[in-house]
Motif scaffolding. Structure first.
Motif, short mmCIF file in Angstrom:
data_model
loop_
_atom_site.label_atom_id
_atom_site.label_comp_id
_atom_site.label_asym_id
_atom_site.label_seq_id
_atom_site.Cartn_x
_atom_site.Cartn_y
_atom_site.Cartn_z
N LEU A 16 -11.99 -2.46 -6.82
CA LEU A 16 -10.95 -3.31 -6.90
C LEU A 16 -10.12 -3.46 -5.57
O LEU A 16 -9.43 -4.43 -5.47
CB LEU A 16 -9.78 -2.99 -8.19
N ARG A 18 -7.75 -1.52 -4.15
CA ARG A 18 -6.16 -1.19 -4.32
C ARG A 18 -5.96 0.33 -3.81
O ARG A 18 -6.83 1.25 -3.69
CB ARG A 18 -5.65 -1.26 -5.77
N SER A 19 -4.60 0.67 -3.26
CA SER A 19 -4.58 1.80 -2.71
C SER A 19 -4.31 3.02 -3.82
O SER A 19 -4.42 4.13 -3.52
CB SER A 19 -3.47 2.03 -1.85
N LYS A 22 -6.83 2.84 -10.02
CA LYS A 22 -7.21 1.64 -10.65
C LYS A 22 -5.95 1.35 -12.18
O LYS A 22 -5.57 0.44 -12.28
CB LYS A 22 -8.52 1.37 -11.17
N THR A 25 -2.71 -0.37 -11.60
CA THR A 25 -2.74 -1.75 -11.17
C THR A 25 -1.78 -2.61 -12.15
O THR A 25 -1.91 -2.36 -13.36
CB THR A 25 -4.22 -2.20 -11.26
N GLU A 26 -0.83 -3.14 -11.45
CA GLU A 26 0.01 -3.81 -12.29
C GLU A 26 -0.37 -5.33 -12.93
O GLU A 26 -1.12 -6.00 -12.07
CB GLU A 26 1.29 -4.54 -11.42
N THR A 32 1.58 -1.78 -16.15
CA THR A 32 0.25 -1.39 -15.51
C THR A 32 -0.89 -1.44 -16.53
O THR A 32 -0.61 -1.42 -17.56
CB THR A 32 0.47 -0.09 -14.88
N ASP A 104 -9.22 1.76 -17.39
CA ASP A 104 -9.25 0.44 -16.58
C ASP A 104 -9.67 -0.59 -17.66
O ASP A 104 -9.80 -1.73 -17.23
CB ASP A 104 -10.33 0.38 -15.46
N ALA A 220 -11.33 -8.30 -8.94
CA ALA A 220 -10.01 -9.11 -8.85
C ALA A 220 -10.23 -10.16 -9.74
O ALA A 220 -9.12 -10.43 -10.46
CB ALA A 220 -9.98 -9.70 -7.31
N LEU A 223 -9.25 -8.73 -13.12
CA LEU A 223 -7.81 -8.78 -13.32
C LEU A 223 -7.08 -9.99 -13.59
O LEU A 223 -6.43 -10.33 -14.52
CB LEU A 223 -7.41 -8.21 -11.94
N ASN A 227 -5.27 -10.88 -17.05
CA ASN A 227 -3.82 -11.48 -17.06
C ASN A 227 -3.55 -12.73 -17.91
O ASN A 227 -2.13 -12.93 -18.10
CB ASN A 227 -3.38 -11.96 -15.65
#
Length: 230
Positions: A16, A18-19, A22, A25-26, A32, A104, A220, A223, A227
């Motif tokens: 994904l 991201r730092s 996972k 993740t927002e 989240t 996730d 991505a 995600l 959403n």
């Protein structure tokens, strides 16, 4: 009666990009992924849920975000897969069955309402989506009685996909732990379930939630799709 629930959240989730881990993740509604899971858990089980999170990669961020949970540490999070995270969680659990989910997955609250009925019966299950069968997903077949027979990414002629929400009954838990110990470090927990079905004659029902949304967020585009529902 307390329901034991495990969220598997030790992995690095590098696909994904991201730092943070996972599960943190927002989503578009400000929650989240893991907060959406917690909300769904409380919706279905109220205050009777005891949530344990298996942590590893950047664990301090998850511990800080969910101080009300219990935690199990997979110190080999960068060398092992979900089989060993689940094994640790089941070993740390108290007597009784355990409901678990991948950290996730963004899913419809109704999925856990259906799960709660099976948990009340203490019947092992795997939640499935029969609407699609993708090559890269975990697929399943059933035996003549309708119980899970095969469960892996390499299944041929799969009837649908496993969505990552599962339950092991109190009397089957020891057998699953034994099989999870045996499988390879890079195996998914589904391999342990397959072996327990094959060698210990475990009876695991598929629960069809095809009419509900359940999206595993790896990329991505996953995600973006998740959403659309939250």
């Amino acid at each position: 009666m307390t329901t034991q629930i495990v969220i598997l959240a030790a992995g690095m989730g590098s696909r994904l990009g991201r730092s943070l881990p996972k599960p943190l993740t927002e989503l578009s509604d400000g929650r989240t992924i893991m907060k959406q899971q917690f909300d769904n858990i409380h919706h279905a089980f109220g205050d009777n849920a005891k949530v344990t999170i298996v942590v590893g990669y950047k664990l301090e961020h998850i511990v800080e975000a969910f101080p009300e949970a219990s935690f199990v540490y997979n110190e080999q999070y960068d060398q092992t897969n979900t089989s060993k995270s689940l094994m640790r969680a089941l070993q740390a659990s108290t007597p009784g069955g355990v409901l678990w989910m991948n950290g996730d997955v963004v899913f419809d609250p109704t999925a856990l309402e259906r799960a709660a009925a099976m948990v009340a019966r203490d019947q092992s299950f795997v939640s499935v989506n029969t609407a699609k069968v993708s090559d890269e997903e975990v697929k399943y077949t059933t035996d003549a009685e309708g119980f899970i027979k095969e469960l892996s990414k390499t299944v041929k002629g799969g009837l649908g996909e496993a969505v990552g929400i599962n339950y092991i009954s109190s009397d089957a838990k020891a057998a699953l732990v034994r099989q999870l110990k045996k499988v390879g470090d890079q195996d998914y927990f589904e391999r342990g379930i397959e072996l327990a079905i094959e060698e210990d004659r475990l009876l695991i029902e598929p629960i069809d939630i095809s009419d509900l949304y359940a999206i595993e967020v790896d990329f991505a585009e996953d995600l973006e799709r998740a959403n659309l529902f939250v």
